[in-house]
Design a protein around this motif. Structure first.
Motif, PDB file in Angstrom:
ATOM      1  N   ILE A  16       0.842  -1.203   0.000  1.00 49.77           N
ATOM      2  CA  ILE A  16       0.000   0.000   0.000  1.00 49.77           C
ATOM      3  C   ILE A  16       0.877   1.253   0.000  1.00 49.77           C
ATOM      4  O   ILE A  16       0.589   2.216  -0.706  1.00 49.77           O
ATOM      5  CB  ILE A  16      -0.992  -0.016   1.172  1.00 49.77           C
ATOM      6  CG1 ILE A  16      -2.070  -1.065   0.882  1.00 49.77           C
ATOM      7  CG2 ILE A  16      -1.613   1.361   1.394  1.00 49.77           C
ATOM      8  CD1 ILE A  16      -3.085  -1.257   1.970  1.00 49.77           C
ATOM      9  N   GLU A  17       1.960   1.228   0.754  1.00 52.45           N
ATOM     10  CA  GLU A  17       2.866   2.374   0.777  1.00 52.45           C
ATOM     11  C   GLU A  17       3.496   2.594  -0.605  1.00 52.45           C
ATOM     12  O   GLU A  17       3.605   3.726  -1.067  1.00 52.45           O
ATOM     13  CB  GLU A  17       3.958   2.178   1.835  1.00 52.45           C
ATOM     14  CG  GLU A  17       4.874   3.371   1.988  1.00 52.45           C
ATOM     15  CD  GLU A  17       4.162   4.648   2.394  1.00 52.45           C
ATOM     16  OE1 GLU A  17       4.616   5.720   1.963  1.00 52.45           O
ATOM     17  OE2 GLU A  17       3.160   4.589   3.133  1.00 52.45           O
ATOM     18  N   ARG A  18       3.876   1.534  -1.270  1.00 56.10           N
ATOM     19  CA  ARG A  18       4.461   1.658  -2.613  1.00 56.10           C
ATOM     20  C   ARG A  18       3.442   2.181  -3.620  1.00 56.10           C
ATOM     21  O   ARG A  18       3.767   2.998  -4.483  1.00 56.10           O
ATOM     22  CB  ARG A  18       5.014   0.318  -3.068  1.00 56.10           C
ATOM     23  CG  ARG A  18       6.248  -0.087  -2.326  1.00 56.10           C
ATOM     24  CD  ARG A  18       6.752  -1.421  -2.773  1.00 56.10           C
ATOM     25  NE  ARG A  18       7.952  -1.773  -2.042  1.00 56.10           N
ATOM     26  CZ  ARG A  18       8.336  -3.009  -1.806  1.00 56.10           C
ATOM     27  NH1 ARG A  18       7.626  -4.019  -2.263  1.00 56.10           N
ATOM     28  NH2 ARG A  18       9.435  -3.249  -1.128  1.00 56.10           N
ATOM     29  N   ILE A  19       2.222   1.712  -3.521  1.00 56.62           N
ATOM     30  CA  ILE A  19       1.158   2.187  -4.413  1.00 56.62           C
ATOM     31  C   ILE A  19       0.890   3.664  -4.150  1.00 56.62           C
ATOM     32  O   ILE A  19       0.747   4.453  -5.084  1.00 56.62           O
ATOM     33  CB  ILE A  19      -0.115   1.335  -4.250  1.00 56.62           C
ATOM     34  CG1 ILE A  19       0.152  -0.098  -4.722  1.00 56.62           C
ATOM     35  CG2 ILE A  19      -1.285   1.949  -5.012  1.00 56.62           C
ATOM     36  CD1 ILE A  19      -0.907  -1.109  -4.329  1.00 56.62           C
ATOM     37  N   LYS A  20       0.876   4.036  -2.881  1.00 55.56           N
ATOM     38  CA  LYS A  20       0.658   5.440  -2.523  1.00 55.56           C
ATOM     39  C   LYS A  20       1.779   6.313  -3.087  1.00 55.56           C
ATOM     40  O   LYS A  20       1.515   7.389  -3.634  1.00 55.56           O
ATOM     41  CB  LYS A  20       0.576   5.591  -1.006  1.00 55.56           C
ATOM     42  CG  LYS A  20       0.321   7.009  -0.556  1.00 55.56           C
ATOM     43  CD  LYS A  20       0.203   7.105   0.946  1.00 55.56           C
ATOM     44  CE  LYS A  20      -0.073   8.539   1.366  1.00 55.56           C
ATOM     45  NZ  LYS A  20      -0.215   8.639   2.824  1.00 55.56           N
ATOM     46  N   GLN A  21       3.015   5.877  -2.974  1.00 55.69           N
ATOM     47  CA  GLN A  21       4.149   6.637  -3.504  1.00 55.69           C
ATOM     48  C   GLN A  21       4.028   6.802  -5.020  1.00 55.69           C
ATOM     49  O   GLN A  21       4.320   7.878  -5.553  1.00 55.69           O
ATOM     50  CB  GLN A  21       5.461   5.948  -3.157  1.00 55.69           C
ATOM     51  CG  GLN A  21       5.831   6.048  -1.697  1.00 55.69           C
ATOM     52  CD  GLN A  21       7.048   5.214  -1.350  1.00 55.69           C
ATOM     53  OE1 GLN A  21       7.512   4.406  -2.142  1.00 55.69           O
ATOM     54  NE2 GLN A  21       7.566   5.411  -0.141  1.00 55.69           N
ATOM     55  N   THR A  22       3.599   5.764  -5.688  1.00 52.63           N
ATOM     56  CA  THR A  22       3.401   5.843  -7.140  1.00 52.63           C
ATOM     57  C   THR A  22       2.346   6.882  -7.472  1.00 52.63           C
ATOM     58  O   THR A  22       2.524   7.693  -8.386  1.00 52.63           O
ATOM     59  CB  THR A  22       3.000   4.461  -7.700  1.00 52.63           C
ATOM     60  OG1 THR A  22       4.027   3.511  -7.389  1.00 52.63           O
ATOM     61  CG2 THR A  22       2.782   4.517  -9.198  1.00 52.63           C
ATOM     62  N   CYS A  23       1.263   6.869  -6.721  1.00 48.24           N
ATOM     63  CA  CYS A  23       0.192   7.853  -6.946  1.00 48.24           C
ATOM     64  C   CYS A  23       0.666   9.267  -6.658  1.00 48.24           C
ATOM     65  O   CYS A  23       0.290  10.207  -7.367  1.00 48.24           O
ATOM     66  CB  CYS A  23      -1.032   7.501  -6.096  1.00 48.24           C
ATOM     67  SG  CYS A  23      -1.869   6.002  -6.654  1.00 48.24           S
ATOM     68  N   GLU A  24       1.502   9.435  -5.640  1.00 51.04           N
ATOM     69  CA  GLU A  24       2.055  10.755  -5.343  1.00 51.04           C
ATOM     70  C   GLU A  24       2.899  11.253  -6.511  1.00 51.04           C
ATOM     71  O   GLU A  24       2.812  12.426  -6.892  1.00 51.04           O
ATOM     72  CB  GLU A  24       2.896  10.703  -4.060  1.00 51.04           C
ATOM     73  CG  GLU A  24       2.074  10.561  -2.804  1.00 51.04           C
ATOM     74  CD  GLU A  24       2.911  10.292  -1.561  1.00 51.04           C
ATOM     75  OE1 GLU A  24       4.144  10.091  -1.679  1.00 51.04           O
ATOM     76  OE2 GLU A  24       2.325  10.268  -0.466  1.00 51.04           O
ATOM     77  N   LEU A  25       3.716  10.379  -7.087  1.00 48.75           N
ATOM     78  CA  LEU A  25       4.542  10.749  -8.234  1.00 48.75           C
ATOM     79  C   LEU A  25       3.694  11.147  -9.442  1.00 48.75           C
ATOM     80  O   LEU A  25       4.087  12.000 -10.233  1.00 48.75           O
ATOM     81  CB  LEU A  25       5.480   9.603  -8.618  1.00 48.75           C
ATOM     82  CG  LEU A  25       6.607   9.297  -7.638  1.00 48.75           C
ATOM     83  CD1 LEU A  25       7.317   8.012  -8.029  1.00 48.75           C
ATOM     84  CD2 LEU A  25       7.592  10.457  -7.575  1.00 48.75           C
TER      85      LEU A  25
END
Length: 74
Positions: A18-27
Motif C-alpha cells: 500500500i505504501e508503494r502504491i501510494k508513492q506511485t500515486c504521489e509521483l
C-alpha cells in the motif's frame, strides 16, 4: 494461530504494498484519487492475501493494476 495474530500478520503484509502504491500515486499527482480508492484497494488486497498471496512485489503489482481499473471506471 490466533485470530488476533493472523490480523497482525495481514496488516504487516499489506503495509509495504500500500505504501508503494501510494508513492506511485504521489509521483503521478493523483494522491486524492488514491485516498478515495483506498478502502476498495485494501479489500482487494485482503482477498489476495486470503487466497495465499504474500509476496510484496506481487501484491503491489496486482494492487496497481486493480487501482488502474478503479480509476478508469470513475
Amino acid at each position: 494461530m490466533t485470530r488476533a495474530y493472523a490480523k497482525m500478520v495481514e496488516i504487516n503484509v499489506l503495509e509495504k504494498p500500500i505504501e508503494r502504491i501510494k508513492q506511485t500515486c504521489e509521483l503521478m499527482g493523483i494522491t486524492d484519487r488514491f485516498d478515495r480508492a483506498l478502502p476498495e484497494l485494501e479489500t482487494f488486497l485482503e482477498a489476495e492475501i486470503a487466497q495465499g498471496e504474500v509476496r510484496e512485489s506481487k501484491l503491489t503489482l496486482d494492487g496497481l493494476c486493480y487501482l488502474r481499473q478503479l480509476l478508469a471506471q470513475a
